[in-house]
Write a protein that holds these residues in place. Structure first.
Motif, PDB file in Angstrom:
ATOM      1  N   ALA A  27      79.987  40.750  59.089  1.00  0.00           N
ATOM      2  CA  ALA A  27      79.190  39.589  58.674  1.00  0.00           C
ATOM      3  C   ALA A  27      77.857  40.025  58.082  1.00  0.00           C
ATOM      4  O   ALA A  27      77.451  39.548  57.021  1.00  0.00           O
ATOM      5  N   SER A  29      77.119  42.814  56.733  1.00  0.00           N
ATOM      6  CA  SER A  29      77.303  43.520  55.461  1.00  0.00           C
ATOM      7  C   SER A  29      77.558  42.523  54.325  1.00  0.00           C
ATOM      8  O   SER A  29      77.158  42.759  53.183  1.00  0.00           O
ATOM      9  N   GLN A  30      78.217  41.416  54.645  1.00  0.00           N
ATOM     10  CA  GLN A  30      78.455  40.386  53.630  1.00  0.00           C
ATOM     11  C   GLN A  30      77.172  39.637  53.287  1.00  0.00           C
ATOM     12  O   GLN A  30      76.948  39.256  52.139  1.00  0.00           O
ATOM     13  N   LEU A  31      76.332  39.398  54.307  1.00  0.00           N
ATOM     14  CA  LEU A  31      75.105  38.624  54.074  1.00  0.00           C
ATOM     15  C   LEU A  31      74.067  39.433  53.307  1.00  0.00           C
ATOM     16  O   LEU A  31      73.296  38.887  52.535  1.00  0.00           O
ATOM     17  N   GLY A  32      74.021  40.733  53.567  1.00  0.00           N
ATOM     18  CA  GLY A  32      72.964  41.541  52.970  1.00  0.00           C
ATOM     19  C   GLY A  32      71.688  41.447  53.793  1.00  0.00           C
ATOM     20  O   GLY A  32      71.721  41.109  54.990  1.00  0.00           O
ATOM     21  N   ASP A  33      70.550  41.729  53.143  1.00  0.00           N
ATOM     22  CA  ASP A  33      69.274  41.832  53.855  1.00  0.00           C
ATOM     23  C   ASP A  33      68.933  40.537  54.599  1.00  0.00           C
ATOM     24  O   ASP A  33      68.713  39.500  53.975  1.00  0.00           O
ATOM     25  N   SER A  57      69.666  35.305  54.736  1.00  0.00           N
ATOM     26  CA  SER A  57      69.510  36.505  53.912  1.00  0.00           C
ATOM     27  C   SER A  57      68.565  36.154  52.772  1.00  0.00           C
ATOM     28  O   SER A  57      68.083  35.028  52.676  1.00  0.00           O
ATOM     29  N   LYS A  59      69.340  35.599  49.868  1.00  0.00           N
ATOM     30  CA  LYS A  59      69.898  34.613  48.945  1.00  0.00           C
ATOM     31  C   LYS A  59      70.362  33.317  49.575  1.00  0.00           C
ATOM     32  O   LYS A  59      70.484  32.322  48.869  1.00  0.00           O
ATOM     33  N   ALA A  60      70.641  33.280  50.890  1.00  0.00           N
ATOM     34  CA  ALA A  60      71.229  32.054  51.437  1.00  0.00           C
ATOM     35  C   ALA A  60      71.006  31.930  52.934  1.00  0.00           C
ATOM     36  O   ALA A  60      70.765  32.914  53.637  1.00  0.00           O
ATOM     37  N   SER A  62      72.854  30.713  56.473  1.00  0.00           N
ATOM     38  CA  SER A  62      74.196  30.548  57.023  1.00  0.00           C
ATOM     39  C   SER A  62      74.095  30.097  58.472  1.00  0.00           C
ATOM     40  O   SER A  62      73.212  30.532  59.208  1.00  0.00           O
TER      41      SER A  62
END
Lengths: 123, 379
Positions: A27, A29-33, A57, A59-60, A62
């Motif tokens: 999870a 790794s998918q989200l990023g920083d 993150s 960008k988004a 969740s």
């Protein structure tokens, strides 16, 4: 202590009637920083499959769902100052909250480590 | 766990591959649907890519954008009917930011217009290009030729070291100043290069034949200053630079004055009018807009994102149109529209996120100063 996983990429470590919840390495790794985490307050009630926390993150935003129903005993305060712990140690220091389980039988439908590995391999 | 902010650019049709698709994947990019194409959202991570661009040079694939050439007798006057910029006064080798306007003054798209040897070279947003082409076909006279350069890729090299890297490969590009453009060669391949971009940094946008873009990007990335950068950092960079993104900060319901794009209304056009919505827009320009696009500094660490409502006490005074975490500012930032009475820098407001209020302060844009290579400026 037994670790279970959800299809929404939360993990839950169960020790008797108490448990610790976080999001998986897959999870993060998918989200990023990760730049912000909102954890539930002590005493909050969470319902299996319901919103329990928010992870953001760059960008988004969740939602993080409760793998089981219960009463929150502690949110991870360290994430307020260092949300990147979720990236660096998602299944350790980057835990989200601890709770007291209402009903241990709710764990029955969750995946074990092998089942989760197979699940993400198929994504 | 699930995304609550799904990309809204996803089109119903299966997304298409761009010329650099395999190139991105070979470099570890995560590909996502955007504007009808599969595009790289990130390689090593948005934060690192963002900071690399501000410090060195980032290579962006923007081949989803529409590249058009308009030509024919009277093309300048014909295009001026649709945009508020001074096209007749655009010298060869100069580029200008402009707007395709609707009859009510709303913004149909924002675009770049350059004077190229073959005609006017336009770059329009990827998500809007088919609508834009249809709009141009409908409203330009039949003797104006519209050529959609679908066989050309478009890349951007952005950052303070972009010029150092690019001039080794394409000698002479350092002679361009901000918003100048010209024809160059890489070997036998013709390039059209402008000194422009959408990060707030110095940099270049390079149009070249799609069949050679992978080789050219390999060559660029062999320079120590250059790394490929994804869409995620492109968005955080443009947000810090205070640059509006069409479909988020601009749309058919926003007019150029409230969007703080008054600079796109050229002086001659303001005097003469004659562009779509000119009456409404010039009135707003003279009287001041009812609402204004502003920057918002956010207290604390929680990002305030697109759609968050903005309050002054109990009164709703606006809405956030772009927001997120700003890596260079190391803080959450946002931009949005607030009523003119609340638009002065320093005004204390609140935004609502998941039912909670967070303090925000109206802030002069950009958040991070632009570092364009302007003609005549001290080097």
């Amino acid at each position: 202590m037994t670790r279970y996983f959800t299809a929404e990429h939360e993990w839950i470590d169960v020790d008797g009637s108490t448990a610790t919840v976080g999001i998986t390495d897959y999870a993060q790794s998918q989200l990023g920083d990760i730049v912000f985490v909102e954890t539930p307050a002590s005493g909050a009630r969470v319902t299996k499959g319901g919103d329990a926390a928010v992870v953001e993150s760059v960008k988004a935003a969740s939602d993080v769902y409760a793998p089981v129903s219960g009463t929150v005993s502690e949110g991870n305060d360290a994430l307020a100052d260092d949300p990147a712990l979720v990236n660096s140690d998602p299944e350790g220091e980057g835990w989200f909250f601890k709770l007291t389980l209402d009903d241990p039988s709710e764990l029955d439908g969750l995946m074990d480590d092998a089942a989760y590995k197979a699940f993400i391999a198929g994504l | 766990m699930s995304d609550t902010n799904e990309p809204d650019e996803i089109l119903p049709d299966a997304p298409l591959a761009l010329p650099l698709d395999a190139w991105h994947r070979a470099r570890g990019a995560r590909m996502v649907p955007f504007a009808g194409y599969l595009m790289p959202i990130q390689y090593e991570g948005i934060m690192a890519e963002h900071l690399w661009t501000r410090d060195s040079a980032g290579l962006f694939d923007v081949s989803h954008m529409g590249q058009l050439i308009l030509s024919g007798d009277g093309v300048d006057a014909a295009l001026e009917v649709l945009v508020p910029g001074d096209i007749a006064g655009l010298a060869e080798g100069r580029q200008r930011y402009s707007l395709l306007l609707a009859d009510d003054g709303g913004i149909l798209d924002d675009l770049m217009i350059a004077r190229a040897p073959m005609g006017l070279y336009l770059v329009v947003n990827g998500a809007m290009k088919w609508d834009d082409i249809a709009h141009l076909r409908e409203h330009l006279p039949d003797d104006i030729n519209i050529s959609h350069l679908e066989d050309r890729a478009l890349i951007a090299l952005q950052g303070p070291k972009a010029v150092d890297a690019l001039k080794r490969i394409v000698p002479g590009v350092d002679m361009l100043s901000f918003m100048e453009a010209g024809s160059f060669f890489w070997g036998l391949e013709p390039l059209w290069i402008s000194r422009s971009g959408y990060t707030g940094e110095d940099g270049f946008e390079i149009s070249l034949p799609a069949e050679h873009v992978a080789d050219f990007c390999d060559r660029l990335c062999a320079e120590p200053e250059v790394k490929p950068i994804g869409l995620g950092a492109r968005d955080s960079l443009r947000l810090e630079a205070g640059l509006p993104l069409y479909g988020h900060d601009l749309d058919e319901t926003t007019n150029p004055v409230e969007a703080d794009l008054g600079f796109a209304l050229s002086k001659r056009r303001r005097a003469e009018g004659g562009f779509p919505g000119s009456e409404v827009i010039l009135n707003a320009h003279a009287q001041g807009a009812v609402r204004r696009r502003v920057g918002l500094s956010v207290a604390g660490r929680m990002p305030v994102r697109e759609g968050a409502e903005i309050f002054s006490g109990a009164e709703k005074v606006g809405v956030v149109t772009s927001g997120g975490f700003a890596p260079s500012a190391n803080a959450p930032i946002a931009m949005g529209y607030v009523s003119a009475a609340q638009a002065a820098p320093g005004t204390a407001l609140e935004a609502e996120v998941r039912g909670k209020r967070v303090a925000v302060t109206v802030t002069q844009l950009p958040f991070i100063p632009h570092r364009y290579h302007r003609k005549g400026a001290a080097q």
